[in-house]
Write a protein that holds these residues in place. Sequence first.
Motif, PDB file in Angstrom:
ATOM      1  N   GLU A   8      44.166  40.148  42.445  1.00  0.00           N
ATOM      2  CA  GLU A   8      43.637  40.133  41.086  1.00  0.00           C
ATOM      3  C   GLU A   8      42.598  39.028  40.916  1.00  0.00           C
ATOM      4  O   GLU A   8      41.550  39.232  40.278  1.00  0.00           O
ATOM      5  N   ILE A   9      42.862  37.863  41.488  1.00  0.00           N
ATOM      6  CA  ILE A   9      41.893  36.773  41.414  1.00  0.00           C
ATOM      7  C   ILE A   9      40.599  37.162  42.126  1.00  0.00           C
ATOM      8  O   ILE A   9      39.500  36.878  41.649  1.00  0.00           O
ATOM      9  N   GLU A  10      40.732  37.830  43.259  1.00  0.00           N
ATOM     10  CA  GLU A  10      39.545  38.287  43.992  1.00  0.00           C
ATOM     11  C   GLU A  10      38.726  39.274  43.150  1.00  0.00           C
ATOM     12  O   GLU A  10      37.493  39.231  43.142  1.00  0.00           O
ATOM     13  N   ARG A  11      39.421  40.159  42.432  1.00  0.00           N
ATOM     14  CA  ARG A  11      38.724  41.120  41.576  1.00  0.00           C
ATOM     15  C   ARG A  11      37.934  40.389  40.496  1.00  0.00           C
ATOM     16  O   ARG A  11      36.765  40.716  40.231  1.00  0.00           O
ATOM     17  N   ILE A  12      38.553  39.406  39.862  1.00  0.00           N
ATOM     18  CA  ILE A  12      37.886  38.656  38.809  1.00  0.00           C
ATOM     19  C   ILE A  12      36.724  37.846  39.375  1.00  0.00           C
ATOM     20  O   ILE A  12      35.648  37.751  38.766  1.00  0.00           O
TER      21      ILE A  12
END
Length: 343
Positions: A63-67
């Motif tokens: 999720e952090i990578e997506r953001i």
Amino acid sequence: MNTVIKTYRHTALMYLIILTTMNTACRESMHQVSRPQLGTIINLTIIADDTTAARASSAAFDEIERIEKLMSPVSREGDVWRINASAQFSPVTVSADTFLVFDAAQGVSRESGGAFDVSFASLAQLWNYKSEHFIPPREGAVRSMMPLVDYRNIILDASKRTIFFRRRGMKIGLGGIAKGYAVRRAMEILKEKGVRNAIVEEGGDLLVMGSKYGKPWVTGLRHPREPELLMAIAMPDGESVATSGDYERFAEYKGKRYHHIIDPRTGYPAETLASVSVLCNDPMLADVWATALFVMGRDAALKVLEKKKDISVILVDKDMSVAASRRLKENITLFVKGDICWI
């Protein structure tokens, strides 16, 4: 040329007390996982069984990578890169995440009188702290770029979810708010995956969930001038803290310190406080208000805090005097000589 470069890679917040013992009642143990993301190190601390911890941490990092892809100014597949490339010509449609962060940023810009402004990025090319031969920009260069720094020239259309710049040449950066949003989303993912006790920490932004085997999580606030902790802070369930300081990234030129927190109203580093920590239940707002209050300085910050009852602060002046919100009195342990002024 008299140039000294100093870079502190330590995060403003450091964990105290690392537990590795097994909780035999529920067979949960403490897991600590780190990964480089968002230009810093992401630290997850999770109390759960091995399977849950592995599954949840992997999902949180995803999720952090997506953001990061959405909000990094160098990610060509992301919203911020597209905004900087095209919003000066026509409105740019963005993701729901990016629009939410922009909307929050604009709200704080209005409340702080422009002390926080994502269009500060228009000045970023002038302040290269990573250079081994750092020289502050000339006054004329800063002055010529200042017309591009004004949050009021960023137009948001909620019905179409678009962003438009009124002035050609503007650039934006979400470095003062995106990390806090990523922390929030990472914790939401951990919760969805069955974790009930955890810490998410990202380069000084931190959010806790639950407790540490029945006791509050405890974090440390770094001393702005010494390689030691200034204080410990007990963190109740759901509390977040973010710190902005003049010691995280800076360069010295001819004996003067130039740090990375630019006052959008002047184009130069804010000459106010040494550090500001904001505590509240939303890491995104803690992140953005830490920057805004740092830029505003103590007196202006105190006026804002009279109206904003949903955040608490720890202010450290240049002379290392400390002021803190009264509600934190039972949660703070000071490690250095001196008193805290409770506000």
